[in-house]
Design a protein around this motif. Structure first.
Motif, PDB file in Angstrom:
ATOM      1  N   SER A   1      28.398  46.277  12.788  1.00 46.80           N
ATOM      2  CA  SER A   1      28.009  45.090  12.008  1.00 46.80           C
ATOM      3  C   SER A   1      28.263  43.784  12.761  1.00 46.80           C
ATOM      4  O   SER A   1      28.707  42.798  12.194  1.00 46.80           O
ATOM      5  CB  SER A   1      28.740  45.084  10.659  1.00 46.80           C
ATOM      6  N   GLY A   2      27.987  43.790  14.049  1.00 41.37           N
ATOM      7  CA  GLY A   2      28.150  42.578  14.849  1.00 41.37           C
ATOM      8  C   GLY A   2      29.557  42.328  15.360  1.00 41.37           C
ATOM      9  O   GLY A   2      29.779  41.395  16.143  1.00 41.37           O
ATOM     10  N   ASN A   3      30.516  43.136  14.946  1.00 38.10           N
ATOM     11  CA  ASN A   3      31.880  43.005  15.465  1.00 38.10           C
ATOM     12  C   ASN A   3      31.941  43.561  16.882  1.00 38.10           C
ATOM     13  O   ASN A   3      31.352  44.604  17.175  1.00 38.10           O
ATOM     14  CB  ASN A   3      32.860  43.765  14.575  1.00 38.10           C
ATOM     15  N   ARG A   4      32.646  42.880  17.774  1.00 38.38           N
ATOM     16  CA  ARG A   4      32.788  43.347  19.148  1.00 38.38           C
ATOM     17  C   ARG A   4      34.270  43.532  19.474  1.00 38.38           C
ATOM     18  O   ARG A   4      35.060  42.584  19.377  1.00 38.38           O
ATOM     19  CB  ARG A   4      32.148  42.364  20.132  1.00 38.38           C
ATOM     20  N   LEU A   5      34.618  44.736  19.836  1.00 42.88           N
ATOM     21  CA  LEU A   5      36.007  45.078  20.123  1.00 42.88           C
ATOM     22  C   LEU A   5      36.362  44.803  21.584  1.00 42.88           C
ATOM     23  O   LEU A   5      35.566  45.074  22.487  1.00 42.88           O
ATOM     24  CB  LEU A   5      36.265  46.554  19.837  1.00 42.88           C
ATOM     25  N   THR A   6      37.555  44.293  21.794  1.00 38.69           N
ATOM     26  CA  THR A   6      38.195  44.313  23.108  1.00 38.69           C
ATOM     27  C   THR A   6      39.139  45.503  23.080  1.00 38.69           C
ATOM     28  O   THR A   6      40.183  45.478  22.423  1.00 38.69           O
ATOM     29  CB  THR A   6      38.969  43.012  23.370  1.00 38.69           C
ATOM     30  N   ARG A   7      38.743  46.575  23.753  1.00 41.06           N
ATOM     31  CA  ARG A   7      39.524  47.819  23.741  1.00 41.06           C
ATOM     32  C   ARG A   7      40.604  47.721  24.812  1.00 41.06           C
ATOM     33  O   ARG A   7      40.297  47.514  25.996  1.00 41.06           O
ATOM     34  CB  ARG A   7      38.611  49.018  23.975  1.00 41.06           C
ATOM     35  N   VAL A   8      41.848  47.895  24.378  1.00 39.24           N
ATOM     36  CA  VAL A   8      42.987  47.704  25.276  1.00 39.24           C
ATOM     37  C   VAL A   8      43.599  49.061  25.603  1.00 39.24           C
ATOM     38  O   VAL A   8      44.055  49.776  24.703  1.00 39.24           O
ATOM     39  CB  VAL A   8      44.049  46.787  24.639  1.00 39.24           C
ATOM     40  N   ALA A   9      43.583  49.424  26.871  1.00 39.78           N
ATOM     41  CA  ALA A   9      44.193  50.678  27.302  1.00 39.78           C
ATOM     42  C   ALA A   9      45.684  50.481  27.532  1.00 39.78           C
ATOM     43  O   ALA A   9      46.135  49.397  27.914  1.00 39.78           O
ATOM     44  CB  ALA A   9      43.532  51.172  28.582  1.00 39.78           C
ATOM     45  N   CYS A  10      46.443  51.548  27.316  1.00 37.85           N
ATOM     46  CA  CYS A  10      47.881  51.507  27.577  1.00 37.85           C
ATOM     47  C   CYS A  10      48.116  51.408  29.073  1.00 37.85           C
ATOM     48  O   CYS A  10      47.695  52.277  29.837  1.00 37.85           O
ATOM     49  CB  CYS A  10      48.555  52.759  27.020  1.00 37.85           C
ATOM     50  N   GLY A  11      48.783  50.337  29.477  1.00 41.14           N
ATOM     51  CA  GLY A  11      49.107  50.141  30.880  1.00 41.14           C
ATOM     52  C   GLY A  11      50.531  50.545  31.200  1.00 41.14           C
ATOM     53  O   GLY A  11      51.173  51.289  30.451  1.00 41.14           O
ATOM     54  N   PRO A  12      51.080  50.038  32.298  1.00 39.81           N
ATOM     55  CA  PRO A  12      52.340  50.547  32.822  1.00 39.81           C
ATOM     56  C   PRO A  12      53.572  50.042  32.086  1.00 39.81           C
ATOM     57  O   PRO A  12      53.551  49.020  31.407  1.00 39.81           O
ATOM     58  CB  PRO A  12      52.333  50.021  34.258  1.00 39.81           C
ATOM     59  N   ASN A  13      54.650  50.769  32.302  1.00 35.55           N
ATOM     60  CA  ASN A  13      55.981  50.341  31.903  1.00 35.55           C
ATOM     61  C   ASN A  13      56.561  49.581  33.089  1.00 35.55           C
ATOM     62  O   ASN A  13      57.054  50.169  34.050  1.00 35.55           O
ATOM     63  CB  ASN A  13      56.843  51.554  31.569  1.00 35.55           C
ATOM     64  N   GLY A  14      56.445  48.247  33.038  1.00 33.87           N
ATOM     65  CA  GLY A  14      56.899  47.442  34.159  1.00 33.87           C
ATOM     66  C   GLY A  14      56.029  47.666  35.385  1.00 33.87           C
ATOM     67  O   GLY A  14      54.815  47.853  35.286  1.00 33.87           O
ATOM     68  N   ASN A  15      56.653  47.691  36.540  1.00 30.96           N
ATOM     69  CA  ASN A  15      55.915  47.743  37.807  1.00 30.96           C
ATOM     70  C   ASN A  15      55.682  49.188  38.244  1.00 30.96           C
ATOM     71  O   ASN A  15      56.166  49.627  39.294  1.00 30.96           O
ATOM     72  CB  ASN A  15      56.678  46.963  38.877  1.00 30.96           C
ATOM     73  N   ASP A  16      54.912  49.925  37.424  1.00 31.99           N
ATOM     74  CA  ASP A  16      54.594  51.324  37.711  1.00 31.99           C
ATOM     75  C   ASP A  16      53.184  51.387  38.294  1.00 31.99           C
ATOM     76  O   ASP A  16      52.199  51.516  37.571  1.00 31.99           O
ATOM     77  CB  ASP A  16      54.697  52.155  36.430  1.00 31.99           C
ATOM     78  N   GLY A  17      53.099  51.289  39.615  1.00 30.77           N
ATOM     79  CA  GLY A  17      51.808  51.257  40.272  1.00 30.77           C
ATOM     80  C   GLY A  17      51.017  52.543  40.105  1.00 30.77           C
ATOM     81  O   GLY A  17      49.781  52.512  40.055  1.00 30.77           O
ATOM     82  N   ASN A  18      51.694  53.678  40.018  1.00 36.52           N
ATOM     83  CA  ASN A  18      50.988  54.955  39.877  1.00 36.52           C
ATOM     84  C   ASN A  18      50.239  55.000  38.548  1.00 36.52           C
ATOM     85  O   ASN A  18      49.075  55.431  38.492  1.00 36.52           O
ATOM     86  CB  ASN A  18      51.966  56.127  39.969  1.00 36.52           C
ATOM     87  N   TRP A  19      50.893  54.555  37.472  1.00 37.81           N
ATOM     88  CA  TRP A  19      50.224  54.541  36.162  1.00 37.81           C
ATOM     89  C   TRP A  19      49.021  53.592  36.206  1.00 37.81           C
ATOM     90  O   TRP A  19      47.916  53.958  35.788  1.00 37.81           O
ATOM     91  CB  TRP A  19      51.207  54.120  35.075  1.00 37.81           C
ATOM     92  N   THR A  20      49.228  52.388  36.724  1.00 43.11           N
ATOM     93  CA  THR A  20      48.140  51.411  36.780  1.00 43.11           C
ATOM     94  C   THR A  20      46.963  51.936  37.588  1.00 43.11           C
ATOM     95  O   THR A  20      45.803  51.871  37.161  1.00 43.11           O
ATOM     96  CB  THR A  20      48.642  50.091  37.387  1.00 43.11           C
ATOM     97  N   ARG A  21      47.256  52.479  38.751  1.00 46.57           N
ATOM     98  CA  ARG A  21      46.197  52.958  39.642  1.00 46.57           C
ATOM     99  C   ARG A  21      45.413  54.103  38.995  1.00 46.57           C
ATOM    100  O   ARG A  21      44.170  54.126  39.030  1.00 46.57           O
ATOM    101  CB  ARG A  21      46.826  53.422  40.959  1.00 46.57           C
ATOM    102  N   THR A  22      46.115  55.042  38.379  1.00 47.41           N
ATOM    103  CA  THR A  22      45.457  56.206  37.791  1.00 47.41           C
ATOM    104  C   THR A  22      44.578  55.798  36.619  1.00 47.41           C
ATOM    105  O   THR A  22      43.423  56.249  36.498  1.00 47.41           O
ATOM    106  CB  THR A  22      46.512  57.232  37.321  1.00 47.41           C
ATOM    107  N   VAL A  23      45.102  54.933  35.760  1.00 46.19           N
ATOM    108  CA  VAL A  23      44.345  54.506  34.579  1.00 46.19           C
ATOM    109  C   VAL A  23      43.137  53.670  34.990  1.00 46.19           C
ATOM    110  O   VAL A  23      42.029  53.840  34.462  1.00 46.19           O
ATOM    111  CB  VAL A  23      45.267  53.745  33.605  1.00 46.19           C
ATOM    112  N   MET A  24      43.316  52.775  35.948  1.00 45.34           N
ATOM    113  CA  MET A  24      42.185  51.969  36.409  1.00 45.34           C
ATOM    114  C   MET A  24      41.099  52.850  37.027  1.00 45.34           C
ATOM    115  O   MET A  24      39.899  52.643  36.802  1.00 45.34           O
ATOM    116  CB  MET A  24      42.652  50.932  37.425  1.00 45.34           C
ATOM    117  N   GLU A  25      41.508  53.823  37.812  1.00 43.38           N
ATOM    118  CA  GLU A  25      40.546  54.695  38.482  1.00 43.38           C
ATOM    119  C   GLU A  25      39.796  55.576  37.486  1.00 43.38           C
ATOM    120  O   GLU A  25      38.578  55.754  37.607  1.00 43.38           O
ATOM    121  CB  GLU A  25      41.265  55.559  39.519  1.00 43.38           C
TER     122      GLU A  25
END
Length: 519
Positions: free
Chosen positions: A228-252
């Motif tokens: 009905s015209g609503n547009r969502l900004t879908r937010v994925a769960c990102g890292p716990n602090g500076n967890d590069g492995n989580w960020t990289r895997t989720v982004m990929e």
């Protein structure tokens, strides 16, 4: 790397420094405010808040019920409504937090006396009455003029449950769920922009590996439709602090299927099982918390560098949707309630963090301090029908002039604040120009005993004078109480002057100052 990051390297976040500065010596900082440059927009959503079903945040903090003797509007405390509106609160995240991934939205709709009582498994196994549910939360957001930010249940919920909640909320047609919403008292659909697909799924949201969560996100988000015209900004769960492995895997693995990635980072300066007290601390504890709050800069630098590899156009926003200080619970309160006092030290952390978010505004488009009332680094504390505003509240109120303003790049060379064999910058600063053309400068001096003379060249700013306010206190742990509501409150500041194309500020020890430059 941002200008603030470069200034941090100049003075050294490292453990070694060329010389120690005695507190009695005059300290000076120099810099340039580039009023002739556009450093991006400081989104108002960097000043977001967070309300979880945890301790006394919802019940007693926000919600007292319609039959309460505490003055309320539809069950929400009037004093809290007024205080939050004064902050120009841009958004409010709910229902969690850890609570979100064990929350089933149907428990919180319909007649209150017919809603089931459930168990809050994450926070003390307290009984949850579900008196505060979807309609109550969205009515609160309407009262505040704030955008709702909902966190969906991935940990214990189903794609069907998440899909149905979105239809219930946003569909304007003739469907069973839309008609149920109407039956429950809301004829027209709500506008919901921000929707989190899970929360902390690496921990309390399901103890998942990033590969598993990324695949679950793809499945759940497929059913989070724009209706009905609503547009969502879908937010994925990102890292716990500076967890590069989580960020990289989720982004990929997720990529363009998300519009934003969350990040959570708290300031502890101690292991989780050995948190520090919120008051009664010494300078070593002051230094440790202030120092560790600056780790946000490196976390953002590192996370953004990974995101840039997969999303060089910066289409995906970074939402720091949980941040703040985390101490021992106050004596006499249950540990699971996370109720802590809020001192001048927390005001330092708030000012430093907001200045950092400003410098990262190109990618960081939302931040939510934890939490709004009676939990962690709260804006507000309540006790029965009494309410007080914390030092952190006052920083947010002073800084609100930056909301949706244009960031003006600010180069700063700060003196060191040393404690023992460690050193951090004594001064942090940020500047912006609002839509009316007014330039505002926010400064934080974390040195507990030494004032700092800050001199900034004004490039492209034709200022004739400066006015402002200062927040400081007589002790490191200065704080407001229900018997002294104004021990730490902003006061008029007369220590700034403009002349010969520069701004000079006599910045008091342990202070936050916000200035407006008259052009």
């Amino acid at each position: 790397m941002t200008l603030l990051a470069r200034s941090l390297f100049v003075v050294g976040l490292a453990l070694v420094a060329p010389f120690a500065v005695r507190a009695a010596e005059p300290l000076t900082a120099t810099g340039v405010i580039h009023g002739d440059q556009n450093g991006g927009t400081i989104s108002r959503h960097l000043y977001g808040h967070f309300a979880e079903h945890l301790g006394r945040c919802i019940y007693d903090g926000l919600w007292v019920g319609t039959d309460s003797k505490v003055p309320n509007t539809g069950g929400v405390r009037n004093d809290v409504i007024a205080a939050l509106k004064n902050l120009k609160i841009p958004n409010l995240r709910w229902p969690g937090g850890c609570f979100a991934d064990d929350y089933h939205w149907r428990d919180g709709i319909g007649p209150v006396d017919q809603r089931p009582q459930t168990i809050n498994i994450h926070w003390g196994q307290e009984v949850e009455t579900n008196a505060f549910g979807t309609h109550e939360f969205l009515a609160l957001c309407e009262l505040l003029g704030a955008e709702p930010y909902l966190a969906g249940n991935v940990g214990s919920g189903t794609p069907e449950e998440m899909r149905d909640w979105i239809e219930y909320l946003t569909f304007d047609g003739d469907s069973e769920l839309a008609n149920l919403r109407r039956k429950n008292g809301h004829e027209k659909p709500w506008r919901i922009e921000f929707f989190g697909v899970g929360n902390e799924n690496w921990g309390c949201g399901g103890a998942m590996r990033p590969e598993y969560y990324a695949d679950l996100y793809r499945r759940y988000a497929e059913f989070c439709r724009d209706l009905s015209g609503n547009r969502l900004t879908r937010v994925a769960c990102g890292p716990n602090g500076n967890d590069g492995n989580w960020t990289r895997t989720v982004m990929e693995r997720i990529g363009g299927r998300m519009q934003a990635l969350s990040l959570h980072q708290y300031t502890l300066a101690a292991p989780w099982n050995s948190k520090r007290p919120a008051t009664g601390f010494d300078e070593a504890a002051w230094f440790a918390i202030v120092r560790d709050s600056l780790a946000m800069e490196k976390t953002l630098d590192d996370t953004e560098a990974i995101m840039d590899k997969f999303d060089p156009q910066k289409r995906i926003g970074l939402f720091v949707d949980e941040w703040g200080t985390w101490y021992e619970a106050e004596p006499g309160t249950p540990g699971y309630a996370l109720f802590q006092q809020n001192t001048l030290r927390d005001a330092m952390v708030a000012g430093l963090s907001l200045n950092i978010f400003h410098d990262h505004c190109e990618r960081v488009r939302m931040a939510n301090i934890a939490q709004v009332v009676n939990v962690l680094q709260a804006m507000i504390l309540t006790e029965g029908d009494k309410m007080l505003l914390t030092p952190t509240y006052h920083v947010f109120e002073m800084y609100k002039v930056h909301q949706d303003a244009t960031r003006l790049p600010l180069e700063l060379k700060s003196p060191e604040y040393r404690h023992g064999d460690q050193a951090i910058p004594a001064v942090s600063a940020s500047a912006s120009r609002d839509k009316a053309g007014k330039v505002h400068v926010s400064l934080v001096n974390v040195h507990p005993t030494a004032a700092v003379t800050v001199t900034c060249e004004l490039a492209g700013v034709a200022a004739k004078g400066a006015t402002g306010r200062v927040l400081t206190g007589d002790k490191l742990d200065a704080h407001n109480t229900f018997t002294d509501l104004n021990a730490v409150t902003p006061r008029e500041f007369a220590g700034a002057k403009v002349g010969n194309g520069s701004l000079t500020v006599e910045l008091p020890a342990k202070s936050v100052v916000v200035l407006e430059l008259a052009e």
